[in-house]
Design a protein around this motif. Structure first.
Motif, PDB file in Angstrom:
ATOM      1  N   THR A  68       0.806   5.854  12.127  1.00  0.00           N
ATOM      2  CA  THR A  68       1.863   5.467  11.182  1.00  0.00           C
ATOM      3  C   THR A  68       3.127   6.291  11.357  1.00  0.00           C
ATOM      4  OG1 THR A  68       1.045   6.995   9.478  1.00  0.00           O
ATOM      5  CG2 THR A  68       0.153   4.749   9.466  1.00  0.00           C
TER       6      THR A  68
ATOM      7  N   THR B  72      -3.962   4.575  13.160  1.00  0.00           N
ATOM      8  CA  THR B  72      -4.324   3.201  12.816  1.00  0.00           C
ATOM      9  C   THR B  72      -5.204   2.562  13.886  1.00  0.00           C
ATOM     10  OG1 THR B  72      -2.294   2.387  13.865  1.00  0.00           O
ATOM     11  CG2 THR B  72      -2.223   2.811  11.484  1.00  0.00           C
TER      12      THR B  72
ATOM     13  N   ASN C 243      -9.047   2.194   9.243  1.00  0.00           N
ATOM     14  CA  ASN C 243      -8.421   2.165   7.930  1.00  0.00           C
ATOM     15  C   ASN C 243      -8.462   3.554   7.327  1.00  0.00           C
ATOM     16  OD1 ASN C 243      -7.512   1.699   5.351  1.00  0.00           O
ATOM     17  ND2 ASN C 243      -9.007   0.114   4.860  1.00  0.00           N
TER      18      ASN C 243
ATOM     19  N   GLY D 216      -6.488   4.315   4.750  1.00  0.00           N
ATOM     20  CA  GLY D 216      -6.002   4.196   3.387  1.00  0.00           C
ATOM     21  C   GLY D 216      -4.507   4.398   3.237  1.00  0.00           C
TER      22      GLY D 216
ATOM     23  N   ARG E  46      -0.393   2.886   4.293  1.00  0.00           N
ATOM     24  CA  ARG E  46       0.341   1.669   4.642  1.00  0.00           C
ATOM     25  C   ARG E  46       1.055   1.833   5.980  1.00  0.00           C
ATOM     26  NH1 ARG E  46       0.765  -2.482   1.708  1.00  0.00           N
ATOM     27  NH2 ARG E  46       2.718  -3.128   2.699  1.00  0.00           N
TER      28      ARG E  46
ATOM     29  N   ASN F 110      -0.548  -4.350   8.075  1.00  0.00           N
ATOM     30  CA  ASN F 110      -1.352  -3.793   6.987  1.00  0.00           C
ATOM     31  C   ASN F 110      -2.644  -4.575   6.800  1.00  0.00           C
ATOM     32  OD1 ASN F 110       0.066  -1.460   5.631  1.00  0.00           O
ATOM     33  ND2 ASN F 110       1.732  -2.946   5.650  1.00  0.00           N
ATOM     34  N   GLU F 111      -2.588  -5.892   6.989  1.00  0.00           N
ATOM     35  CA  GLU F 111      -3.785  -6.701   6.846  1.00  0.00           C
ATOM     36  C   GLU F 111      -4.830  -6.335   7.896  1.00  0.00           C
ATOM     37  OE1 GLU F 111      -0.481  -8.365   4.769  1.00  0.00           O
ATOM     38  OE2 GLU F 111      -0.669  -7.838   6.899  1.00  0.00           O
TER      39      GLU F 111
ATOM     40  N   VAL G  50      -5.178  -3.384   9.365  1.00  0.00           N
ATOM     41  CA  VAL G  50      -5.712  -2.063   9.045  1.00  0.00           C
ATOM     42  C   VAL G  50      -6.675  -2.135   7.865  1.00  0.00           C
ATOM     43  CG1 VAL G  50      -5.076   0.216   8.165  1.00  0.00           C
ATOM     44  CG2 VAL G  50      -3.772  -0.806  10.038  1.00  0.00           C
ATOM     45  N   GLN G  51      -6.324  -2.929   6.836  1.00  0.00           N
ATOM     46  CA  GLN G  51      -7.180  -3.036   5.661  1.00  0.00           C
ATOM     47  C   GLN G  51      -8.538  -3.652   5.997  1.00  0.00           C
ATOM     48  OE1 GLN G  51      -4.654  -5.223   2.969  1.00  0.00           O
ATOM     49  NE2 GLN G  51      -3.235  -3.487   2.742  1.00  0.00           N
ATOM     50  N   ALA G  52      -8.575  -4.498   7.021  1.00  0.00           N
ATOM     51  CA  ALA G  52      -9.831  -5.133   7.425  1.00  0.00           C
ATOM     52  C   ALA G  52     -10.633  -4.281   8.412  1.00  0.00           C
ATOM     53  CB  ALA G  52      -9.538  -6.493   8.049  1.00  0.00           C
TER      54      ALA G  52
END
Length: 226
Positions: free
Chosen positions: A12, A23, A44, A46, A48, A61-62, A64-66
């Protein structure tokens, strides 16, 4: 020669000390000039991903969140490396994130890192610059995906390392251009490259090094570089 682990992170930002996190990580195993294994995963942590990083890497972001938790990914990556010596292009960057992310898992990231950026400055000083993409184009190395994604960059760095080991063997007479020799070479000043290699290997001295660098100028003029 024993296997070497070539690593690349997408992150990031530039500094884990400022709260930046990884990431994506990829590790490519190189043995006797050949890629023999690979590990890659998004992670992930946590945090952004800002729009600049998404534009640069394509990581959203999607995505990374998955992804799996960062701790799980780093433990898997550490098991994959299994204490082998490591290499990265601009290793100061990747080493910081390797150590910081492993520290968050309670693991020690104290691995010796060789750097293909530092090595390229000593072996190919006439290159237009020492960015990974420029060096890959200069040597006509294969491309395996989008730049600024971890696996594509790690594989490109592995191909560059294999080229360096080949050149050290064929041009400099180094029969075993292993990780220890690379570590010593990157700490050697540019004008002492020839004497260092001659001392380590009994191979050609400064005159051969100079001839090789002149060859690189001609290759660059013919092949160009990105």
């Amino acid at each position: 020669m024993s296997a070497i682990a070539i690593i690349d992170f997408e992150t990031t930002g530039i500094s884990p000390g400022m709260g930046d996190r990884a990431t994506e990580v990829a590790v490519v195993m190189l043995e006797n000039g050949l890629v023999v294994d690979r590990y890659q995963s998004l992670m992930n942590a946590g945090v952004r991903v800002n729009s600049f990083i998404t534009q640069l890497t394509g990581i959203t972001n999607e995505m990374v969140q998955a992804a799996p938790p960062a701790e799980q990914v780093m433990r898997e990556a550490a098991r994959f490396v299994a204490g082998r010596p490591m290499v990265a292009h601009n290793a100061a960057f990747d080493k910081k994130f390797w150590q910081a992310e492993l520290a968050l898992c309670g693991q020690d990231g104290a691995h010796p890192f060789a750097c293909t950026l530092l090595l390229s400055r000593r072996l190919y000083p006439q290159a237009p610059n020492h960015k990974l993409g420029t060096l890959a184009a200069l040597h006509h190395l294969p491309s395996s995906g989008r730049a600024h994604r971890a696996l594509a960059d790690a594989e490109m760095a592995a191909h560059l390392l294999a080229q360096m080991q080949h050149d050290l063997k064929t041009r400099y007479g180094c029969q075993q251009p292993d990780h220890a020799l690379l570590m010593g070479l990157q700490r050697t000043s540019r004008h002492m490259v020839g004497p260092y290699l001659k001392q380590r290997t009994g191979g050609p001295g400064s005159s051969q090094v100079g001839a090789f660098r002149s060859d690189m100028v001609r290759v660059g003029a013919i092949g160009g570089g990105a």
